[in-house]
Design a protein around this motif. Structure first.
Motif, short mmCIF file in Angstrom:
data_model
loop_
_atom_site.label_atom_id
_atom_site.label_comp_id
_atom_site.label_asym_id
_atom_site.label_seq_id
_atom_site.Cartn_x
_atom_site.Cartn_y
_atom_site.Cartn_z
N PHE A 291 0.85 -1.18 0.00
CA PHE A 291 0.00 0.00 0.00
C PHE A 291 0.89 1.24 0.00
O PHE A 291 1.83 1.33 0.80
CB PHE A 291 -0.89 0.03 1.24
N ILE A 292 0.60 2.18 -0.89
CA ILE A 292 1.29 3.47 -0.90
C ILE A 292 0.26 4.53 -0.54
O ILE A 292 -0.76 4.67 -1.22
CB ILE A 292 1.88 3.78 -2.29
N THR A 293 0.51 5.27 0.53
CA THR A 293 -0.44 6.27 0.97
C THR A 293 0.21 7.65 1.06
O THR A 293 1.43 7.75 1.28
CB THR A 293 -1.03 5.91 2.35
N THR A 294 -0.59 8.68 0.87
CA THR A 294 -0.11 10.05 1.05
C THR A 294 -0.56 10.59 2.40
O THR A 294 -0.37 11.77 2.69
CB THR A 294 -0.65 10.96 -0.08
N ASP A 295 -1.14 9.73 3.22
CA ASP A 295 -1.63 10.14 4.54
C ASP A 295 -0.77 9.50 5.63
O ASP A 295 0.20 8.79 5.36
CB ASP A 295 -3.09 9.73 4.70
N VAL A 296 -1.17 9.72 6.85
CA VAL A 296 -0.46 9.18 8.01
C VAL A 296 -0.64 7.66 8.07
O VAL A 296 -1.70 7.13 7.71
CB VAL A 296 -1.01 9.82 9.31
N ILE A 297 0.41 6.96 8.53
CA ILE A 297 0.34 5.51 8.71
C ILE A 297 0.30 5.22 10.20
O ILE A 297 1.24 5.54 10.94
CB ILE A 297 1.56 4.81 8.07
N GLU A 298 -0.77 4.63 10.65
CA GLU A 298 -0.91 4.32 12.07
C GLU A 298 -0.11 3.07 12.42
O GLU A 298 -0.04 2.12 11.63
CB GLU A 298 -2.39 4.13 12.42
N GLU A 299 0.47 3.05 13.60
CA GLU A 299 1.32 1.94 14.01
C GLU A 299 0.54 0.63 14.06
O GLU A 299 1.06 -0.43 13.72
CB GLU A 299 1.96 2.22 15.38
N GLY A 300 -0.72 0.72 14.49
CA GLY A 300 -1.54 -0.48 14.55
C GLY A 300 -1.75 -1.10 13.17
O GLY A 300 -1.83 -2.33 13.03
N ILE A 301 -1.80 -0.26 12.15
CA ILE A 301 -1.96 -0.75 10.78
C ILE A 301 -0.68 -1.44 10.32
O ILE A 301 -0.72 -2.48 9.66
CB ILE A 301 -2.34 0.41 9.84
N ARG A 302 0.47 -0.87 10.67
CA ARG A 302 1.75 -1.50 10.32
C ARG A 302 1.83 -2.90 10.93
O ARG A 302 2.24 -3.86 10.28
CB ARG A 302 2.92 -0.66 10.84
N GLU A 303 1.41 -2.99 12.19
CA GLU A 303 1.49 -4.27 12.90
C GLU A 303 0.50 -5.28 12.30
O GLU A 303 0.82 -6.47 12.17
CB GLU A 303 1.21 -4.05 14.38
#
Length: 377
Positions: A291-303
């Motif tokens: 996934f490539i996003t131009t918004d913030v990446i939440e740590e829970g999503i990374r995990e």
């Protein structure tokens, strides 16, 4: 009388070209409405409505121009979509007229209708003023204030003027860029700044696709990977069979090994779950789903994405920031940074205006010219 719709369009084109410096329509208020609909950049579908309905009314004198739906069920109804798809598409493509690439009758405001298009109808289209102007123009023809022949020719005339102005602007911008040739190329960080500025422009959702595609295009011979031809921006993955917005394969191979999905918002757990459903549904087993996003990446999503590796028996799902992705690429392949910028520009300019608007294309050229001009001092 005319024998075919194609012949009608040819006659209207000749009339438009012969009167290019002066409006064909003498009623100023009607001429202004046609010019407004023809030139409105934010919605290029409505002008196709005028073209298709005018064409039908000329070809078939028995129809009511305001009844472009056979579902209306009256003898004076007709299929506007038929005329649009069968004749208008080829005509505008041949002459490079600035219209929507697909029929107007599949847009939300105009599909599934079965009523006469009078000025009192609320089509719930945006902007309302644009649709109101189109409805009034259809009624003007019905009331005899203007003929269908005049409206068709005047609409084409306005489109030709808009096309020529667009070409002139692009030629000027590209010519200005050439003046910077031979100067020191932009640094990787200056290119990053340029891309940030472009991404900040309105309607930039397609640009991350161009960024990733440009990166693979210039690095193909070094990494042994390439991207498949890009799918239409408005085609659903379920229709195309694609896993994402950009699919990567090995050179001289057809198996997708990496898939990119672009988001101009935060990636969610639901996005990741849908990605897994697509992978399972298509039967394509990839090594990476990114996934490539131009918004913030939440740590829970990374995990959550990280946890997919074990659950999928080896498919890595990751969420990356768009700017961080391209920054790493430009420093990793520092000597390719100018080629990357050229590839990005070519991909952006080659996209249809429905995917990347003409103002957004012009904005990039202007931003790049400003950046490169600053390098000269």
């Amino acid at each position: 009388m005319y024998t075919t719709p194609a012949a009608i369009l040819d006659v209207a084109l000749q009339k438009a070209e012969a009167s290019i410096v002066q409006a064909i329509v003498t009623d100023l208020s009607i001429a202004e409405k046609i010019d407004y609909v023809s030139r409105y950049v934010g919605n290029r579908a409505v002008v196709r409505l005028l073209l298709a309905c005018s064409l039908a009314a000329i070809h078939r004198s028995d129809v009511d121009i305001r009844n472009p739906y056979t579902e209306i069920g009256t003898s004076n109804a007709y299929s506007g979509r038929y005329y649009d798809e069968s004749y208008i598409t080829a005509f505008i493509n041949k002459h490079e007229l600035p219209c929507n690439p697909t029929t107007a009758f599949l847009t939300p405001a105009l599909r599934n209708r079965n009523v006469t298009l009078t000025p009192v109808i609320n089509l719930v289209g945006r902007p309302p003023k644009l649709y109101q102007a189109a409805l009034e123009l259809l009624d003007d023809v019905h009331q005899g204030k203007i003929s269908a022949e005049e409206m068709l020719a005047e609409t084409i005339r306005c489109l030709i003027i808009a096309r020529n102005e667009k070409r002139q602007r692009m030629e000027t911008l590209l010519s200005d860029l050439k003046k910077s040739e031979g100067a020191m190329p932009l640094s990787a960080e200056e290119i990053i700044t340029l891309l940030k500025q472009h991404l900040a422009c309105r309607g930039s959702s397609r640009l991350p696709v161009m960024i990733v595609a440009a990166a693979y295009q210039v690095a193909e011979q070094y990494i042994g990977e390439r991207f498949f031809p890009l799918k239409s921006h408005n085609a659903a993955d379920e229709q195309t069979g694609a896993l994402g917005d950009v699919e990567i394969t090995l050179v001289d191979d057809q198996k997708v090994i990496t898939s990119y999905e672009m988001k101009t918002r935060r990636v969610t757990v639901e996005d990741i779950d849908r990605a897994l459903q697509k992978i399972n549904g298509t039967g394509k087993r990839v090594d990476n789903y990114i996934f490539i996003t131009t918004d913030v990446i939440e740590e829970g999503i990374r995990e959550y994405a990280l946890s997919m590796y074990d659950r999928t028996s080896g498919i890595e799902i990751v969420v990356l920031d768009c700017i961080s992705f391209v920054r790493h690429f430009l420093h990793l392949f520092h000597r390719l940074r100018s080629q990357f910028l050229e590839a990005y520009q070519q991909l952006v300019l080659a996209e249809p205006d429905s995917a990347i608007s003409q103002p957004l294309k012009e904005a990039f050229l202007a931003l790049r010219q400003t950046a490169e001009s600053a390098r000269e001092f």
